[in-house]
Design a protein around this motif. Structure first.
Motif, PDB file in Angstrom:
ATOM      1  N   PRO A 181       0.592  -1.482  -0.167  1.00  0.00           N
ATOM      2  CA  PRO A 181       0.006   0.383  -0.015  1.00  0.00           C
ATOM      3  C   PRO A 181       0.988   1.193   0.090  1.00  0.00           C
ATOM      4  CG  PRO A 181      -0.908  -1.081   1.659  1.00  0.00           C
ATOM      5  CD  PRO A 181       0.474  -2.004   1.408  1.00  0.00           C
ATOM      6  N   PHE A 182       2.002   0.652   0.439  1.00  0.00           N
ATOM      7  CA  PHE A 182       2.877   2.415   0.438  1.00  0.00           C
ATOM      8  C   PHE A 182       4.011   2.780  -0.806  1.00  0.00           C
ATOM      9  CE2 PHE A 182       7.006   3.690   1.498  1.00  0.00           C
ATOM     10  CZ  PHE A 182       7.662   4.431   1.695  1.00  0.00           C
ATOM     11  N   PHE A 183       3.685   1.595  -1.806  1.00  0.00           N
ATOM     12  CA  PHE A 183       4.778   2.088  -2.612  1.00  0.00           C
ATOM     13  C   PHE A 183       3.346   2.166  -3.903  1.00  0.00           C
ATOM     14  CE2 PHE A 183       7.911   0.173  -0.963  1.00  0.00           C
ATOM     15  CZ  PHE A 183       8.950   1.456  -0.765  1.00  0.00           C
ATOM     16  N   GLU A 189      16.758  11.357  -1.621  1.00  0.00           N
ATOM     17  CA  GLU A 189      17.626  10.412  -1.057  1.00  0.00           C
ATOM     18  C   GLU A 189      17.324   9.584  -0.092  1.00  0.00           C
ATOM     19  OE1 GLU A 189      21.112  10.451  -1.288  1.00  0.00           O
ATOM     20  OE2 GLU A 189      21.020  11.881  -2.441  1.00  0.00           O
ATOM     21  N   CYS A 190      15.702   9.530  -0.268  1.00  0.00           N
ATOM     22  CA  CYS A 190      14.328   9.188   0.468  1.00  0.00           C
ATOM     23  C   CYS A 190      15.021   7.337  -0.204  1.00  0.00           C
ATOM     24  CB  CYS A 190      13.023   9.230  -0.172  1.00  0.00           C
ATOM     25  SG  CYS A 190      11.883   7.926   0.808  1.00  0.00           S
ATOM     26  N   ILE A 191      14.715   6.478   1.519  1.00  0.00           N
ATOM     27  CA  ILE A 191      15.204   5.273   1.007  1.00  0.00           C
ATOM     28  C   ILE A 191      14.366   4.094   0.774  1.00  0.00           C
ATOM     29  CG2 ILE A 191      17.465   5.427   1.800  1.00  0.00           C
ATOM     30  CD1 ILE A 191      16.774   4.107   4.136  1.00  0.00           C
ATOM     31  N   GLY A 192      12.844   5.226   1.516  1.00  0.00           N
ATOM     32  CA  GLY A 192      11.794   4.601   1.195  1.00  0.00           C
ATOM     33  C   GLY A 192      11.419   3.557   2.319  1.00  0.00           C
ATOM     34  N   CYS A 193      12.008   4.186   3.737  1.00  0.00           N
ATOM     35  CA  CYS A 193      11.307   3.545   4.179  1.00  0.00           C
ATOM     36  C   CYS A 193      10.644   2.888   4.984  1.00  0.00           C
ATOM     37  CB  CYS A 193      12.893   3.400   5.739  1.00  0.00           C
ATOM     38  SG  CYS A 193      12.356   5.062   6.315  1.00  0.00           S
ATOM     39  N   GLY A 194       9.426   4.085   5.026  1.00  0.00           N
ATOM     40  CA  GLY A 194       7.584   3.832   5.472  1.00  0.00           C
ATOM     41  C   GLY A 194       7.980   4.662   6.999  1.00  0.00           C
ATOM     42  N   VAL A 195       9.302   5.429   7.495  1.00  0.00           N
ATOM     43  CA  VAL A 195       9.175   5.571   9.154  1.00  0.00           C
ATOM     44  C   VAL A 195       7.989   7.045   8.971  1.00  0.00           C
ATOM     45  CG1 VAL A 195      10.293   6.466  10.174  1.00  0.00           C
ATOM     46  CG2 VAL A 195      11.277   4.903   9.890  1.00  0.00           C
ATOM     47  N   CYS A 196       8.124   7.820   8.006  1.00  0.00           N
ATOM     48  CA  CYS A 196       7.470   9.304   7.975  1.00  0.00           C
ATOM     49  C   CYS A 196       6.135   8.766   8.215  1.00  0.00           C
ATOM     50  CB  CYS A 196       7.591   9.719   6.375  1.00  0.00           C
ATOM     51  SG  CYS A 196       7.067   9.087   5.311  1.00  0.00           S
ATOM     52  N   TYR A 197       5.384   7.407   7.376  1.00  0.00           N
ATOM     53  CA  TYR A 197       3.656   7.233   6.618  1.00  0.00           C
ATOM     54  C   TYR A 197       3.616   6.608   8.257  1.00  0.00           C
ATOM     55  CZ  TYR A 197       0.801   5.066   4.285  1.00  0.00           C
ATOM     56  OH  TYR A 197      -0.603   4.302   3.485  1.00  0.00           O
ATOM     57  N   PRO A 247       3.057  10.943   3.818  1.00  0.00           N
ATOM     58  CA  PRO A 247       4.671  11.928   2.970  1.00  0.00           C
ATOM     59  C   PRO A 247       4.941  11.373   2.245  1.00  0.00           C
ATOM     60  CG  PRO A 247       4.911  11.529   4.858  1.00  0.00           C
ATOM     61  CD  PRO A 247       3.485  10.531   5.290  1.00  0.00           C
ATOM     62  N   ALA A 248       6.081  10.611   2.112  1.00  0.00           N
ATOM     63  CA  ALA A 248       6.843   9.816   1.494  1.00  0.00           C
ATOM     64  C   ALA A 248       6.418   9.831  -0.127  1.00  0.00           C
ATOM     65  CB  ALA A 248       7.311   8.448   1.810  1.00  0.00           C
ATOM     66  N   ALA A 249       4.522   9.510  -0.525  1.00  0.00           N
ATOM     67  CA  ALA A 249       4.775   9.578  -2.296  1.00  0.00           C
ATOM     68  C   ALA A 249       4.332  11.364  -2.680  1.00  0.00           C
ATOM     69  CB  ALA A 249       3.272   9.455  -2.002  1.00  0.00           C
ATOM     70  N   HIS A 301      10.797  12.606  12.515  1.00  0.00           N
ATOM     71  CA  HIS A 301      11.161  10.877  11.952  1.00  0.00           C
ATOM     72  C   HIS A 301      12.515  10.566  11.247  1.00  0.00           C
ATOM     73  CE1 HIS A 301       7.865  11.310  15.103  1.00  0.00           C
ATOM     74  NE2 HIS A 301       8.890  10.375  15.802  1.00  0.00           N
ATOM     75  N   CYS A 302      11.803  11.272  10.354  1.00  0.00           N
ATOM     76  CA  CYS A 302      12.720  10.411   9.274  1.00  0.00           C
ATOM     77  C   CYS A 302      14.028  10.396   9.594  1.00  0.00           C
ATOM     78  CB  CYS A 302      12.695  11.908   7.648  1.00  0.00           C
ATOM     79  SG  CYS A 302      14.065  10.923   6.494  1.00  0.00           S
ATOM     80  N   PRO A 303      14.742   8.780   9.189  1.00  0.00           N
ATOM     81  CA  PRO A 303      16.226   8.710   9.293  1.00  0.00           C
ATOM     82  C   PRO A 303      17.032   9.701   9.084  1.00  0.00           C
ATOM     83  CG  PRO A 303      15.019   7.040   8.825  1.00  0.00           C
ATOM     84  CD  PRO A 303      14.349   8.217   8.887  1.00  0.00           C
ATOM     85  N   VAL A 304      17.062   9.946   7.512  1.00  0.00           N
ATOM     86  CA  VAL A 304      18.162  10.354   7.096  1.00  0.00           C
ATOM     87  C   VAL A 304      17.738  11.981   6.438  1.00  0.00           C
ATOM     88  CG1 VAL A 304      18.522   8.114   5.786  1.00  0.00           C
ATOM     89  CG2 VAL A 304      16.507  10.020   4.843  1.00  0.00           C
ATOM     90  N   GLY A 305      17.136  12.688   7.266  1.00  0.00           N
ATOM     91  CA  GLY A 305      17.144  14.042   7.248  1.00  0.00           C
ATOM     92  C   GLY A 305      16.245  14.733   6.930  1.00  0.00           C
ATOM     93  N   ASP A 316      13.233  16.453   4.466  1.00  0.00           N
ATOM     94  CA  ASP A 316      11.795  17.110   5.449  1.00  0.00           C
ATOM     95  C   ASP A 316      10.269  16.985   4.223  1.00  0.00           C
ATOM     96  OD1 ASP A 316      10.472  19.100   6.377  1.00  0.00           O
ATOM     97  OD2 ASP A 316      11.586  21.002   5.578  1.00  0.00           O
ATOM     98  N   PRO A 317       9.881  16.299   4.357  1.00  0.00           N
ATOM     99  CA  PRO A 317       8.676  15.486   3.310  1.00  0.00           C
ATOM    100  C   PRO A 317       7.839  16.839   4.040  1.00  0.00           C
ATOM    101  CG  PRO A 317       9.657  13.192   4.741  1.00  0.00           C
ATOM    102  CD  PRO A 317      10.275  15.162   5.202  1.00  0.00           C
ATOM    103  N   ALA A 318       7.664  17.127   5.142  1.00  0.00           N
ATOM    104  CA  ALA A 318       6.723  17.839   5.248  1.00  0.00           C
ATOM    105  C   ALA A 318       7.104  19.277   4.606  1.00  0.00           C
ATOM    106  CB  ALA A 318       6.884  17.948   6.909  1.00  0.00           C
TER     107      ALA A 318
HETATM  108  S1  SF4 Z   1      11.200   8.589   6.456  1.00  0.00           S
HETATM  109 FE1  SF4 Z   1      12.173   9.837   5.014  1.00  0.00          FE
HETATM  110  S2  SF4 Z   1      13.553   8.138   4.181  1.00  0.00           S
HETATM  111 FE2  SF4 Z   1      12.055   6.780   4.967  1.00  0.00          FE
HETATM  112  S3  SF4 Z   1      10.678   7.146   3.669  1.00  0.00           S
HETATM  113 FE3  SF4 Z   1       9.973   8.594   4.526  1.00  0.00          FE
HETATM  114  S4  SF4 Z   1      10.862  10.315   3.613  1.00  0.00           S
HETATM  115 FE4  SF4 Z   1      11.802   8.515   3.014  1.00  0.00          FE
END
Ligand code: SF4
Ligand code: FES
Length: 214
Positions: free
Chosen positions: A88-90, A126-134, A149-151, A190-194, A196-198
């Motif tokens: 669902p995330f992707f 640089e998003c790694i698609g981890c889903g943390v923000c989601y 936020p990631a999409a 919370h984004c681990p790679v810093g 700023d989706p917001a």
């Molecule tokens: S938390 Fe950051 S790196 Fe992970 S999916 Fe969201 S934007 Fe991408």
């Protein structure tokens, strides 16, 4: 929930402990990881209530009173134990038209470092698609159809790419979505790679209001 006693060691990550439990106590424990160095984005879980990349989270930093409560990532269906279904995330990246539209005959493009949009596009990619923000997003929790936020970060990244041939397609795809963001900024916190989706979502809102990628 199941409680385990685990041995402590210096520089132990949360993923190290989950792996120790799987190797020594629960051979059929379901969880997911690949790189163990913060590149692949596959190891995210809820750790003491917060979404985190577990391969780069030190156990001693995340523990409260010597304990870690580890759950599968929030806002996603659970496949088994600590492994979630990321489909669902992707799928939402696809709904956000999160792909680059090139031109048929495009020269190798040199984009100056100070060109408009270069900084925004470079940061978001640089998003790694981890889903943390989601998992951190309360709007996704309240409105499961919200793209999240990631999409939207991906749509913002494409919109700012000077080589993008169809930037308006990205805006059209997210026009009814960016406005749903309440601006709590849990994603960026919370984004681990810093990333700023917001900030990207705020940019999308401005672009929708003023008709350009501003
Ligand atoms: S938390 Fe950051 S790196 Fe992970 S999916 Fe969201 S934007 Fe991408
Ligand atoms: S295992 Fe790849 S980011 Fe954690």
């Amino acid at each position: 929930m199941q409680a385990y006693e685990v041995p402590r060691a210096p520089n132990q990550t949360v993923l190290d402990l989950v792996t120790w439990v799987q190797r020594h106590l629960e051979p059929d424990l379901g969880y997911r990881y690949a790189c163990r160095v913060g590149m692949c984005g596959s190891c995210a879980m809820m750790v003491n209530g917060a979404p985190r990349w577990t391969c780069r989270t030190l156990a001693e930093t995340a523990a409260k009173a010597g304990a870690l409560e580890i759950r599968p990532l929030r806002n996603l269906p659970v496949v088994k134990d600590l492994a979630t279904d990321m489909a669902p995330f992707f799928d939402k990246w696809r709904r956000a038209d999160g792909k680059f539209h090139g031109r048929a005959a495009q020269d190798f493009a040199a984009i100056a470092m100070d060109a408009p949009g270069r900084a925004e596009a470079s940061a978001g990619i640089e998003c790694i698609g981890c889903g943390v923000c989601y998992a951190a997003c309360d709007t996704v929790a309240a409105l499961p159809a919200y793209l999240g936020p990631a999409a939207l970060n991906r749509a913002w990244t494409c919109l700012n790419d000077a080589r993008e041939a169809a930037p308006r397609r990205h805006l059209a795809a997210i026009a009814d979505q960016a406005v749903l963001c309440h601006g709590q900024e849990n994603c960026s916190a919370h984004c681990p790679v810093g990333l700023d989706p917001a900030g990207g979502i705020f940019g999308l809102k401005r672009a929708l209001l003023f008709g350009g990628n501003v």
